[in-house]
Design a protein around this motif. Structure first.
Motif, short mmCIF file in Angstrom:
data_model
loop_
_atom_site.label_atom_id
_atom_site.label_comp_id
_atom_site.label_asym_id
_atom_site.label_seq_id
_atom_site.Cartn_x
_atom_site.Cartn_y
_atom_site.Cartn_z
N PHE A 155 0.84 -1.21 0.00
CA PHE A 155 0.00 0.00 0.00
C PHE A 155 0.88 1.25 0.00
CE2 PHE A 155 -3.38 -2.79 1.80
CZ PHE A 155 -4.29 -2.58 0.78
N GLY A 156 1.97 1.18 0.75
CA GLY A 156 2.88 2.32 0.84
C GLY A 156 3.40 2.73 -0.53
N THR A 157 3.69 1.74 -1.39
CA THR A 157 4.24 2.10 -2.69
C THR A 157 3.22 2.89 -3.51
OG1 THR A 157 3.48 0.07 -3.70
CG2 THR A 157 5.70 0.06 -2.80
N PHE A 158 1.95 2.69 -3.22
CA PHE A 158 0.96 3.42 -4.01
C PHE A 158 0.63 4.78 -3.41
CE2 PHE A 158 -0.81 1.18 -7.65
CZ PHE A 158 0.03 0.09 -7.63
N PHE A 171 -8.43 8.27 -1.67
CA PHE A 171 -9.85 8.00 -1.88
C PHE A 171 -10.02 6.71 -2.67
CE2 PHE A 171 -13.66 8.32 -4.52
CZ PHE A 171 -14.62 8.51 -3.54
N SER A 172 -9.20 6.56 -3.70
CA SER A 172 -9.28 5.38 -4.55
C SER A 172 -8.95 4.11 -3.74
CB SER A 172 -8.30 5.56 -5.71
OG SER A 172 -8.41 4.53 -6.62
N ILE A 173 -7.92 4.19 -2.89
CA ILE A 173 -7.56 3.03 -2.05
C ILE A 173 -8.71 2.70 -1.11
CG2 ILE A 173 -6.10 2.29 -0.13
CD1 ILE A 173 -3.73 3.38 -1.46
N CYS A 174 -9.30 3.74 -0.52
CA CYS A 174 -10.38 3.50 0.46
C CYS A 174 -11.57 2.83 -0.19
CB CYS A 174 -10.80 4.81 1.12
SG CYS A 174 -9.53 5.42 2.24
N ILE A 175 -11.95 3.31 -1.39
CA ILE A 175 -13.07 2.68 -2.09
C ILE A 175 -12.76 1.21 -2.34
CG2 ILE A 175 -14.25 2.59 -4.33
CD1 ILE A 175 -15.35 4.81 -2.83
N MET A 437 -6.94 4.80 -11.00
CA MET A 437 -7.70 3.55 -10.83
C MET A 437 -6.85 2.43 -10.22
SD MET A 437 -10.76 3.77 -11.99
CE MET A 437 -11.00 5.42 -11.43
N ALA A 438 -5.54 2.48 -10.51
CA ALA A 438 -4.68 1.37 -10.07
C ALA A 438 -4.72 1.15 -8.56
CB ALA A 438 -3.26 1.60 -10.56
N PRO A 439 -4.70 2.22 -7.73
CA PRO A 439 -4.74 1.96 -6.28
C PRO A 439 -6.00 1.23 -5.84
CG PRO A 439 -4.07 4.22 -6.72
CD PRO A 439 -4.50 3.64 -8.03
N MET A 440 -7.10 1.48 -6.52
CA MET A 440 -8.35 0.81 -6.16
C MET A 440 -8.24 -0.70 -6.45
SD MET A 440 -12.14 2.04 -7.02
CE MET A 440 -12.20 1.91 -8.76
N VAL A 441 -7.68 -1.01 -7.61
CA VAL A 441 -7.50 -2.43 -7.96
C VAL A 441 -6.55 -3.10 -6.96
CG1 VAL A 441 -6.67 -3.99 -9.76
CG2 VAL A 441 -7.97 -1.97 -10.39
N LEU A 442 -5.48 -2.38 -6.62
CA LEU A 442 -4.53 -2.91 -5.64
C LEU A 442 -5.23 -3.19 -4.31
CD1 LEU A 442 -1.21 -2.85 -4.80
CD2 LEU A 442 -2.13 -1.00 -3.45
N ALA A 443 -6.08 -2.25 -3.90
CA ALA A 443 -6.73 -2.38 -2.59
C ALA A 443 -7.67 -3.58 -2.56
CB ALA A 443 -7.49 -1.10 -2.26
N SER A 474 8.97 -8.66 10.35
CA SER A 474 7.82 -7.78 10.15
C SER A 474 8.16 -6.37 10.60
CB SER A 474 6.59 -8.34 10.89
OG SER A 474 6.53 -7.88 12.20
N GLY A 475 8.96 -6.23 11.66
CA GLY A 475 9.36 -4.91 12.13
C GLY A 475 10.09 -4.14 11.04
N GLY A 476 11.07 -4.79 10.42
CA GLY A 476 11.83 -4.14 9.36
C GLY A 476 10.94 -3.69 8.22
N ILE A 477 10.05 -4.59 7.79
CA ILE A 477 9.18 -4.25 6.66
C ILE A 477 8.23 -3.11 7.05
CG2 ILE A 477 7.53 -5.14 4.99
CD1 ILE A 477 8.66 -7.90 5.42
N MET A 478 7.71 -3.16 8.29
CA MET A 478 6.78 -2.13 8.75
C MET A 478 7.43 -0.76 8.73
SD MET A 478 3.76 -2.78 9.20
CE MET A 478 2.54 -2.25 10.33
N VAL A 479 8.69 -0.69 9.19
CA VAL A 479 9.38 0.61 9.21
C VAL A 479 9.50 1.15 7.79
CG1 VAL A 479 11.60 1.70 9.67
CG2 VAL A 479 10.60 0.16 11.37
N LEU A 480 9.88 0.28 6.86
CA LEU A 480 9.96 0.70 5.46
C LEU A 480 8.62 1.22 4.97
CD1 LEU A 480 12.01 -1.98 3.49
CD2 LEU A 480 12.45 0.47 3.66
N ALA A 481 7.57 0.48 5.32
CA ALA A 481 6.23 0.86 4.86
C ALA A 481 5.85 2.22 5.44
CB ALA A 481 5.21 -0.19 5.29
#
Lengths: 507, 326
Positions: A155-158, A171-175, A437-443, A474-481
Motif C-alpha cells: 500500500f505504501g508504494t501506491f 480515496f481510490s484506495i479507500c473505495i 484507478m490502479a490503487p483501487m485495484v490494488l486495494a 515484520s518490524g523491518g518491513i513495517m518501518v519501510l512501509a
C-alpha cells in the motif's frame, strides 16, 4: 555440485521426446488460455488435469507447468492489445501496456512483456534450483504479522508517490478497501455490506470483475467519447527491425526487470499470496523508485516489464511451498497439488529427498517451458498486432463480448456481469474526474489478505499492535512501509523549507 | 363399434405403457448434461480440498461420469459461502458439495443465512477424519502432562491455530481448555494447510490438525502428535494415546461427506450415489483412507440423514458450551 548433477539428470527426463512434445504443446495451449479474458492458468490447469492420467506423473506435471507458464505469458497479450486483463495476474500490465498500444507501440510493449516474462522466469528458476530447501524456511518464517507488514509495504508504494494527486489516491484506495470488505467475514462468518440481502455479494466482489469493468468497458466508453467515432488505431506496424530495436531499448529497463523478478519470486514463495499481488506490488515498486513516476499509466515501458517479470517469477516461486511444504502458493498450484495426490506423490518436506526424478524433471522442464514460451510468443507478435488493424467498429463489440464472458467465467453468476458493467460506467466517470484507478485495484486484491493477517496477528497478541514491530522481519518491513507512507509529508516539508529559505533569501 | 374400439384402448394402454417405460428408462439412466459443479466448503490445501480433488481425479481416471466434476473452493465465512451458494441452487441437478462438520455448526451459529442442514440431499459419507493434538518438535513436549504444564505456564499466550471460527478445531480447543483448566487462545485461519504451516513455522504453539494436513511435516520430523481424539489408537500412530486412555474420553470425528443441492431430483441423487459408491470402492480411495488414517464406512440416503441428525444435536450441545449459541 550435487545440485548440478541433479539438474542434469532432470534435463535428461525433460528432454525425452514425449516430455519435450508436452512442453511445447503446453506452452502453446497456455498462451491461448492466458490470452482469453476470464480464462486464466487456474481454469486451464483444472480443465486439462484429467488429460494427464494417460501419461506418467513426471510428464503430467511437466505438461501442467508448461500451461501455467504459457498462461503467464499469454495474459499480457489481451492486456496490451485490447486493454482487458487476460488473467488476474496481468491486470497491472494493462496500466501501461494499453496506453503503449494506443500510441502505436503495441509491438514494443509485447516484446517487452515477453522478454520480461522470460527474464522473470529465468531468474526465479535459477533461485529455485540453487536454494529450494533453504527458501522453504523463508516461507515458513512468514507468519501473519509478516504478511500484514508486506501488505502495508505494498500500500505504501501506491501512497508515497509524487506524481498522482494524493487525496485522490487515498480515496481510490479507500473505495477499493471498502469493496474488498464486501461478503462474508473470514473471521466471524458474518455477512458484511451485502446491501440488504443480495446473495451475489456473499462471495465478495471478485477483483477481476472490477478490473475488467474499469479497463475493458471503461476503455470502450473512453475511446468512443474521445474519438467521437473516428478512431484510427491502424498505425500498428511490426517488422523484425522494430522488434530488434525494441529488444535493444529494453536494456534500459534491466533494473526494473531484475527488481520485478526478485520481488515476484519472494511474494510468490509466501503461501496464500501468489502471482497477482506479486505483479501489482512490482508495478508499485517500479513506479515509486522511478525518477519520473508521473509517466506511469501513460505508456511507460517499465510499467509493462515490472508486472510481467514479477508474475512469471511468482508462478515459479509459488511452486516452492507447494513442493516443499505441501501448501499451495497460488490457486493454480492448489490444483497442481491435487494432481500430485492422485499421482501418488506426497508433497511436503520429504519430496525433494524421496522423489528426485520427479522434482528435478519438473525444474528442468521449467527452463524449457520458459524458453519455448518466449519463442512462441515473439513468433506470434505480428498476428497479435494485426488485431489492432481492425477498425474500432469491429473491435469494440469484440472487446465488449470478451468483457462479458470474462466477467461471467470466474463465478458463473450473472450478478457479476451486471456489477462489471456498473464498474465500467463508474470507472469511466472516475477517470474523467482524474481519479487514479490502479490503487483501487490494488486495494481490492490486497485488502482481504491484509485484513485477515492483521486480525490473526492481533488475536495472537491480545490486541497489542506492537506485534508488528517486535518481530524482526515484520518490524523491518513495517518501518519501510511507514517511511513510504510519510514520504508525501516529507516532500511537502522539504518544499516548505526550501520555500522559506528562498523567501528569506529574497528578503 | 366394440370391435373397433378395443384396439384403440389397447393402443392407448400400449402407448401409455411405452411412455411410462421410456420415462422410467430415462430416469434410471439420468446423467449430467453439463459439467458438475463440485463445491468445496474449505480453502485450497486443507483436508477437504485434497480429498475433493482426489475424488475428482478418481472420477476422471475411471471414467465414472460422462461429464467432468469441476471443483470450486468456497471457503468464506466458515463454509457459509458454500452453503448459501448451494441453497441458491435449489432444485439444480448439477451442483454437489464436499462437506465437513461446519455443515452442522455454521447454520446453527448463523440462523441469519437461513440454512437447514437437513434440506440438503444426502449423497454419501465417504469417511470420518480424525483429530490429533500436535506440537512443534522443538518444544520438546512428548506427553499430555508435559503439554498441560507448558500450556499452563504460558497462559493465554499459548496459541492454537485452527481452521475457521467455532468449527471443529475451536470446539476441541475449548474441550482442552475446560478439561485441563487452560486458557489457550484460538486463532482462526482459512484452511488446514495454512494451519499446518503456522505450527511448522512456530507462529502457533499447537494445532489439532487432521493427519492428512500434518502428515508432510510429521514425516519430516517437524511436528509431534501428543494425543488422539479417537476411540481407539490409530493404526498409523500406534504410540499416541487416545483421550480416553488419558482419562478424558472425547472421540470427535469429522464427516467427509458429499451432499447435493436441496431439492435435487431423485434420479440425479441416485446417479451421484452410484458415482460415489464407485469412488469409495476404488483402489485409490481405499489406499488414501489408509494412508491418511481415515475411519468410517460408506453410508448414504436415510442412514446418512440419521447420522446428520445425531451430528446436529451433538454440535448444538458443543456450541452451547462455548457460548456461541443460546
Amino acid at each position: 555440485m550435487e545440485t548440478i548433477q541433479f539438474l542434469l539428470d532432470g534435463f535428461v527426463v525433460a528432454l525425452q521426446p514425449m516430455n519435450l512434445f508436452l512442453v511445447i504443446v503446453g506452452c502453446a495451449v497456455g498462451l491461448f488460455i492466458g490470452a482469453m479474458p476470464g480464462l486464466g492458468s487456474v481454469n486451464g490447469v483444472a480443465i486439462l488435469l484429467p488429460v494427464t492420467f494417460i501419461v506418467p506423473p513426471t510428464s503430467a506435471i511437466i505438461f501442467l507447468a508448461a500451461i501455467y507458464y504459457g498462461a503467464m505469458y499469454g495474459g499480457a497479450i489481451s492486456s496490451i492489445m485490447l486493454g482487458i486483463p487476460g488473467a488476474s495476474t496481468a491486470v497491472a500490465t494493462t496500466f501501461d501496456g494499453r496506453p503503449l498500444a494506443l500510441k502505436g507501440m503495441a509491438d514494443k510493449a509485447l516484446v517487452a512483456a515477453a522478454v520480461a516474462s522470460f527474464a522473470g522466469g529465468t531468474i526465479s528458476i535459477l533461485l529455485f534450483t540453487a536454494f529450494a530447501p533453504p527458501l522453504a524456511h523463508v516461507a515458513l518464517a512468514f507468519g501473519s504479522a509478516e504478511e500484514f507488514a508486506l501488505m502495508m509495504l505494498a500500500f505504501g508504494t501506491f501512497i508515497g508517490l509524487g506524481g498522482d494527486d494524493i487525496p485522490k489516491t487515498l480515496f481510490s484506495i479507500c473505495i477499493g478497501l471498502v469493496m474488498s470488505a464486501v461478503g462474508l467475514d473470514i473471521m466471524s462468518g458474518q455477512p458484511r455490506l451485502i446491501f440488504g440481502d443480495i446473495p451475489g455479494f456473499f462471495h465478495g466482489i471478485n477483483f477481476l470483475v472490477l478490473a475488467i469493468g474499469i479497463y475493458g468497458i471503461g476503455e470502450i466508453l473512453w475511446t468512443i467519447e474521445s474519438s467521437q467515432g473516428e478512431v484510427s488505431v491502424s498505425q500498428a506496424v511490426v517488422s523484425v527491425r522494430r522488434i530488434l530495436d525494441a529488444l535493444k531499448e529494453l536494456l534500459k529497463s534491466a533494473n526494473t526487470i531484475v527488481m520485478g523478478s526478485f520481488l515476484g519470486f519472494f511474494v510468490g514463495l509466501l503461501p496464500a499470496a501468489g502471482a497477482t499481488p506479486g505483479s501489482i506490488m512490482a508495478y508499485g515498486f517500479a513506479k515509486t523508485m522511478s525518477k519520473n513516476p508521473e509517466s506511469y499509466g501513460k505508456g511507460n515501458i517499465n510499467g509493462v516489464v515490472a508486472p510481467e517479470s514479477a508474475n512469471n517469477a511468482a508462478s515459479t516461486g509459488s511452486m516452492l511451498p507447494m513442493l516443499t511444504l505441501g501448501i499451495p502458493g497460488s490457486p493454480t498450484t492448489a490444483i497442481l497439488l491435487g494432481g500430485m495426490v492422485i499421482w501418488g506423490l506426497e508433497p511436503g518436506p520429504r519430496l525433494f529427498v524421496d522423489q528426485t526424478e520427479f522434482v528435478w524433471g519438473l525444474i528442468a522442464s521449467l527452463y524449457m517451458a520458459n524458453f519455448f514460451s518466449i519463442v512462441l510468443n515473439i513468433a506470434f507478435i505480428p498476428i497479435f498486432v494485426w488485431v489492432l488493424k481492425l477498425s474500432f467498429t469491429i473491435l469494440a463489440p469484440i472487446i465488449f463480448v470478451l468483457c462479458v464472458v470474462g466477467g461471467y467465467a470466474p463465478t458463473q453468476d450473472m450478478h457479476d456481469v451486471w456489477l462489471m458493467l456498473l464498474f465500467g460506467v463508474v470507472g469511466y466517470l472516475m477517470r474523467k474526474l482524474d481519479y487514479p484507478m490502479a490503487p483501487m485495484v490494488l486495494a481490492i486484491v490486497l485488502g482481504p489478505l491484509a485484513e485477515s493477517s492483521m486480525r490473526q496477528s492481533l488475536l495472537q497478541s491480545h490486541g497489542s499492535v506492537w506485534v508488528f514491530f517486535e518481530r524482526p522481519i515484520s518490524g523491518g518491513i513495517m518501518v519501510l512501509a511507514l517511511l513510504l507512507f510519510l514520504m508525501p509529508a516529507i516532500k511537502v516539508g522539504k518544499k516548505l523549507i526550501v520555500a522559506r529559505r528562498t523567501g528569506n533569501a529574497g528578503k | 363399434m366394440n370391435v373397433a374400439r378395443k384396439p384403440v384402448i389397447l393402443n392407448f394402454i400400449l402407448i401409455a405403457a411405452a411412455v411410462a417405460f421410456a420415462t422410467n428408462a430415462v430416469a434410471a439412466d439420468w446423467q449430467p448434461r453439463k459439467p458438475v459443479e463440485f463445491v468445496i466448503m474449505a480453502g485450497p490445501g486443507g483436508g477437504a480440498d485434497k480429498m475433493a480433488r482426489l475424488m475428482q481425479t478418481i472420477i476422471e481416471k475411471h471414467d465414472i461420469s460422462p461429464k467432468p466434476f469441476i471443483p470450486v473452493n468456497k471457503a468464506g465465512g466458515s463454509g457459509a459461502e458454500a452453503l448459501v451458494h448451494l441453497k441458491s441452487k435449489t432444485g439444480d441437478d448439477h451442483t454437489i458439495m464436499v462437506t465437513l462438520n461446519s455443515f452442522y455448526t455454521t447454520p446453527l451459529r448463523q440462523p441469519g443465512i437461513g440454512i437447514d442442514s437437513l434440506s440438503f440431499t444426502p449423497i454419501a459419507r465417504m469417511a470420518e477424519d480424525t483429530f490429533l493434538l500436535w506440537v512443534h518438535k522443538d518444544k520438546g513436549i512428548k506427553t499430555m502432562d508435559e503439554f498441560v504444564a507448558a500450556a499452563k505456564a504460558k497462559g493465554k499466550d499459548w496459541i492454537m491455530a485452527g481452521t475457521g471460527k467455532a468449527q471443529e478445531d475451536e470446539l476441541l480447543t475449548n474441550f482442552l481448555n475446560t478439561t485441563y483448566g487452560l486458557s489457550i487462545t484460538y486463532v482462526p485461519f482459512k484452511g488446514g494447510g495454512d494451519v499446518a504451516k503456522q505450527l511448522a513455522g512456530k507462529h502457533a504453539d499447537s494445532t489439532v490438525n487432521n493427519p492428512s494436513e500434518a502428515l508432510g511435516f510429521y514425516q519430516a520430523g517437524n511436528v509431534v502428535p501428543i494425543a488422539a481424539f479417537t476411540k481407539d489408537r490409530l493404526e498409523m500412530f500406534p504410540d499416541v494415546p487416545t483421550m480416553e486412555e488419558l482419562g478424558h474420553p472425547n472421540a470427535y470425528y469429522m464427516q467427509r461427506s458429499v451432499v447435493g443441492a436441496p431439492g435435487m431430483s431423485d434420479e440425479a441423487a441416485d446417479f451421484y450415489r452410484g458415482v460415489f459408491t464407485k469412488v469409495y470402492n476404488s483402489e485409490e480411495w481405499q489406499e488414501y483412507k489408509k494412508k491418511k488414517s481415515l475411519l468410517g464406512s460408506f453410508i448414504t440416503g436415510n442412514e446418512l440423514e440419521e447420522y446428520w441428525k445425531v451430528g446436529i444435536a451433538n454440535h448444538r450441545k458443543l456450541l452451547k458450551e462455548i457460548g456461541e449459541i443460546k
